[in-house]
Design a protein around this motif. Structure first.
Motif, PDB file in Angstrom:
ATOM      1  N   ARG A   1      -5.899  -3.306   6.106  1.00 32.80           N
ATOM      2  CA  ARG A   1      -5.742  -4.673   5.600  1.00 32.80           C
ATOM      3  C   ARG A   1      -7.023  -5.479   5.809  1.00 32.80           C
ATOM      4  O   ARG A   1      -7.460  -6.228   4.939  1.00 32.80           O
ATOM      5  CB  ARG A   1      -4.588  -5.370   6.323  1.00 32.80           C
ATOM      6  N   ASP A   2      -7.653  -5.329   7.006  1.00 30.20           N
ATOM      7  CA  ASP A   2      -8.865  -6.099   7.277  1.00 30.20           C
ATOM      8  C   ASP A   2      -9.980  -5.746   6.297  1.00 30.20           C
ATOM      9  O   ASP A   2     -10.708  -6.616   5.825  1.00 30.20           O
ATOM     10  CB  ASP A   2      -9.330  -5.846   8.709  1.00 30.20           C
ATOM     11  N   ALA A   3     -10.121  -4.438   5.997  1.00 30.84           N
ATOM     12  CA  ALA A   3     -11.179  -4.020   5.067  1.00 30.84           C
ATOM     13  C   ALA A   3     -10.934  -4.577   3.674  1.00 30.84           C
ATOM     14  O   ALA A   3     -11.853  -5.050   3.003  1.00 30.84           O
ATOM     15  CB  ALA A   3     -11.256  -2.494   5.027  1.00 30.84           C
TER      16      ALA A   3
ATOM     17  N   THR B   1      -6.987   1.225  -3.740  1.00 35.59           N
ATOM     18  CA  THR B   1      -6.499   2.457  -4.383  1.00 35.59           C
ATOM     19  C   THR B   1      -6.154   3.546  -3.392  1.00 35.59           C
ATOM     20  O   THR B   1      -5.469   4.497  -3.747  1.00 35.59           O
ATOM     21  CB  THR B   1      -7.569   2.991  -5.356  1.00 35.59           C
ATOM     22  N   SER B   2      -6.627   3.434  -2.160  1.00 35.99           N
ATOM     23  CA  SER B   2      -6.384   4.472  -1.166  1.00 35.99           C
ATOM     24  C   SER B   2      -5.411   3.986  -0.099  1.00 35.99           C
ATOM     25  O   SER B   2      -5.555   2.869   0.398  1.00 35.99           O
ATOM     26  CB  SER B   2      -7.702   4.879  -0.492  1.00 35.99           C
TER      27      SER B   2
ATOM     28  N   GLU C   1     -15.507   1.895   4.762  1.00 35.90           N
ATOM     29  CA  GLU C   1     -14.883   0.581   4.730  1.00 35.90           C
ATOM     30  C   GLU C   1     -13.369   0.680   4.707  1.00 35.90           C
ATOM     31  O   GLU C   1     -12.677  -0.224   5.150  1.00 35.90           O
ATOM     32  CB  GLU C   1     -15.354  -0.203   3.516  1.00 35.90           C
ATOM     33  N   GLN C   2     -12.826   1.782   4.205  1.00 30.15           N
ATOM     34  CA  GLN C   2     -11.381   1.894   4.070  1.00 30.15           C
ATOM     35  C   GLN C   2     -10.691   1.935   5.409  1.00 30.15           C
ATOM     36  O   GLN C   2      -9.541   1.533   5.525  1.00 30.15           O
ATOM     37  CB  GLN C   2     -11.029   3.149   3.268  1.00 30.15           C
ATOM     38  N   THR C   3     -11.339   2.425   6.430  1.00 30.92           N
ATOM     39  CA  THR C   3     -10.689   2.541   7.734  1.00 30.92           C
ATOM     40  C   THR C   3     -11.222   1.555   8.741  1.00 30.92           C
ATOM     41  O   THR C   3     -10.793   1.540   9.888  1.00 30.92           O
ATOM     42  CB  THR C   3     -10.876   3.961   8.289  1.00 30.92           C
ATOM     43  N   GLU C   4     -12.171   0.722   8.372  1.00 31.07           N
ATOM     44  CA  GLU C   4     -12.766  -0.213   9.324  1.00 31.07           C
ATOM     45  C   GLU C   4     -11.835  -1.392   9.532  1.00 31.07           C
ATOM     46  O   GLU C   4     -11.335  -1.979   8.581  1.00 31.07           O
ATOM     47  CB  GLU C   4     -14.121  -0.686   8.798  1.00 31.07           C
ATOM     48  N   ALA C   5     -11.592  -1.790  10.757  1.00 31.20           N
ATOM     49  CA  ALA C   5     -10.750  -2.950  11.080  1.00 31.20           C
ATOM     50  C   ALA C   5     -11.637  -4.023  11.687  1.00 31.20           C
ATOM     51  O   ALA C   5     -12.176  -3.871  12.765  1.00 31.20           O
ATOM     52  CB  ALA C   5      -9.670  -2.571  12.078  1.00 31.20           C
TER      53      ALA C   5
ATOM     54  N   ILE D   1       0.831  -1.206   0.000  1.00 33.65           N
ATOM     55  CA  ILE D   1       0.000   0.000   0.000  1.00 33.65           C
ATOM     56  C   ILE D   1       0.866   1.257   0.000  1.00 33.65           C
ATOM     57  O   ILE D   1       0.425   2.327  -0.419  1.00 33.65           O
ATOM     58  CB  ILE D   1      -0.951  -0.019   1.220  1.00 33.65           C
ATOM     59  N   SER D   2       2.115   1.132   0.443  1.00 32.39           N
ATOM     60  CA  SER D   2       3.023   2.283   0.415  1.00 32.39           C
ATOM     61  C   SER D   2       3.562   2.546  -0.981  1.00 32.39           C
ATOM     62  O   SER D   2       4.101   3.623  -1.244  1.00 32.39           O
ATOM     63  CB  SER D   2       4.195   2.041   1.376  1.00 32.39           C
TER      64      SER D   2
END
Length: 485
Positions: free
Chosen positions: A436-438, A430-431, A468-472, A323-324
């Motif tokens: 990772r969980d999402a 893409t973001s 969803e992008q930040t949900e763990a 993702i980096s």
């Protein structure tokens, strides 16, 4: 005159003698410190490897315990024939488990089955009631965790395990809580049934762990019988409740190298400069040996023993690296027909099939793709620098490669070809804010849809929204057991 000379050179001789003694003593103290650190590192790695092995076994049990139908048939209305077929026979026939029992919500015995091949062994010959009694501390821990708070969605597995030793018979005893997955059935009371399983450890305990963790002179004995100089790790409980300890001869690369260099150390007494040079070389060699040993143990802890692919221990680091570097694709895949191979040919052929699948995955993916075995017949691929349409096309090609006939040496009759397929679920990340969980939950949802459409399908997940992008979520969502295999 001689006395005067002695008074003049005596102090110098004493200083030189003390210096030489110090030069001879310091390496021994240094070797002891280095060897002590190597021992602590190896004990820590063995404990981590043991925990990962037990976690993999507990994770495999979720196919039977997190299941709406199990709640309906065990808790709502008990169905013996369903239980015997889908719990007892299924566990014993498709895994290394050789004893399965179900406890009622009040922890009394509801159902038990022992495989015929182990009924004469000391641990299993005691009967189901005694085995269940051994599991009481595990059940108590499960009940304690059952009463804790529960999050939304697919529940997290609740399982506790420990190794028991009776004579030369070593068994991994586990207690796992039955839980609904999609909510079509709910527990009728405050507590759910509990699954008790016992899996024999194939060879002697010391051989099993000694070979698995690359240990020298591994032994299993009570803690009171372990010599202080041996490395150790508590791994099991004996029949009288005494702790059983896995002990082994710890690595002593510094001491071994120092003993081998004794003639050179003696040379230091005569030629200090030459001795100092040799000591530097010895230290370098020792450091290289320690680094090599640590790399071997780290590789064993972070890679699947069967296929050689990376395991879950490397997933977080690989995801962060991907993702980096920009947008990438997460692909989750599950084999279609693997359970049938296990049922027909046995677990040895099933293991050969998984190795063959890993070989085909390596051969048909890019060098930049990262391959992982998540457990059982589930795999994941991190695909950097690729569009979602190209990734989908690549997965279709990969599915064709995996569905090509395989001719495994141990299959009977000889030359019999084995055919499987693979279903894929893809998520385009893409973001950089996507957890990772999402990402894996989205890919796993797409995989679930692919499984529901039939064999060998590829489904692309919808684009993740901001929430969803930040949900763990903690754990990857698992497809229903009726769609597995």
């Amino acid at each position: 005159m001689r006395f005067v000379h002695l008074r003049l050179i005596g102090p110098a001789i004493g200083v030189v003698a003390l210096f030489i003694a110090a030069m001879a003593t310091v390496p021994y103290y240094g070797a002891a410190r280095i060897d002590g650190e190597a021992r602590v590192q190896q004990e820590t790695l063995v404990e981590r490897n043991l925990a990962l092995w037990i976690a993999d076994i507990e994770f495999a049990l979720t196919s039977w315990t997190i299941w709406d139908e199990a709640i309906a048939k065990l808790d709502n209305t008990f169905d013996f024939e369903w239980t015997d077929r889908n719990v007892g026979a299924s566990l014993i026939g498709t895994s290394r488990t050789r004893f399965a029992a179900v406890l009622k919500p009040d922890d009394s015995l509801l159902y038990a089955r022992t495989d015929e091949t182990v009924k004469s062994r000391p641990f299993f010959a005691r009967g189901a009631e005694r085995i269940v009694a051994d599991a009481e501390p595990l059940v108590a821990d499960v009940r304690k965790r059952e009463a804790g708070p529960k999050g939304p969605g697919i529940p997290k597995p609740i399982a506790i395990s420990r190794i028991e030793v009776i004579g030369q018979d070593a068994v991994l005893l586990s207690a796992s809580l039955f839980q609904p997955d999609f909510g079509t059935a709910q527990v009728s009371g405050a507590r759910a049934p509990v699954l008790i399983t016992a899996m024999p450890i194939g060879s002697s305990l010391q051989d099993f762990f000694g070979t698995r963790f690359l240990l020298d002179d591994a032994r299993v004995s009570p803690l009171s019988e372990v010599a202080p100089e041996r490395a150790r790790s508590e791994i099991a409980i004996g029949p009288d409740g005494e702790i059983q300890v896995l002990s082994w001869r710890p690595p002593t690369p510094a001491r071994d190298m120092l003993y081998q260099a004794t003639p050179l150390v003696l040379t230091v007494f005569v030629v200090l400069l030459v001795g100092g040079f040799l000591l530097v070389r010895i230290s370098q060699t020792t450091a290289q040996m320690l680094v090599g040993r640590e790399r071997m143990m780290t590789h064993a802890a972070t890679h699947d023993v069967l296929t050689g692919l990376a395991n879950r221990a490397l997933l977080d680091a690989a995801y962060f690296q991907s993702i980096s570097s920009g947008p990438f694709v997460v692909a989750c895949l599950d084999l279609d027909g693997f359970k049938g191979v296990n049922d027909t040919f046995g677990h040895a052929i099933g293991d050969d099939l998984l190795r063959a699948v890993a070989t085909r995955l390596r051969a048909n993916t890019r060098d930049t793709d990262r391959l992982f075995r998540l457990g059982g017949d589930e795999f994941a691929i991190l695909m950097p620098s690729i569009t979602i349409s190209d990734a989908e096309a690549a997965c279709w090609r990969l599915g064709e490669a995996l569905s090509a006939p395989m001719y495994l040496p141990g299959a009977y009759p000889p030359g019999h070809r084995i055919e499987i397929a693979a279903s894929f679920g893809l998520c385009h990340v893409t973001s950089p804010e996507t957890s990772r969980d999402a990402a894996f939950r989205s890919a796993d949802d797409a995989l679930y849809q692919a499984k529901s459409l039939g064999r060998g399908r590829v489904v692309v997940a919808e684009t993740l929204d901001a929430g969803e992008q930040t949900e763990a979520t903690g754990d990857l969502r698992r497809a229903a057991a009726s769609l597995r295999g």
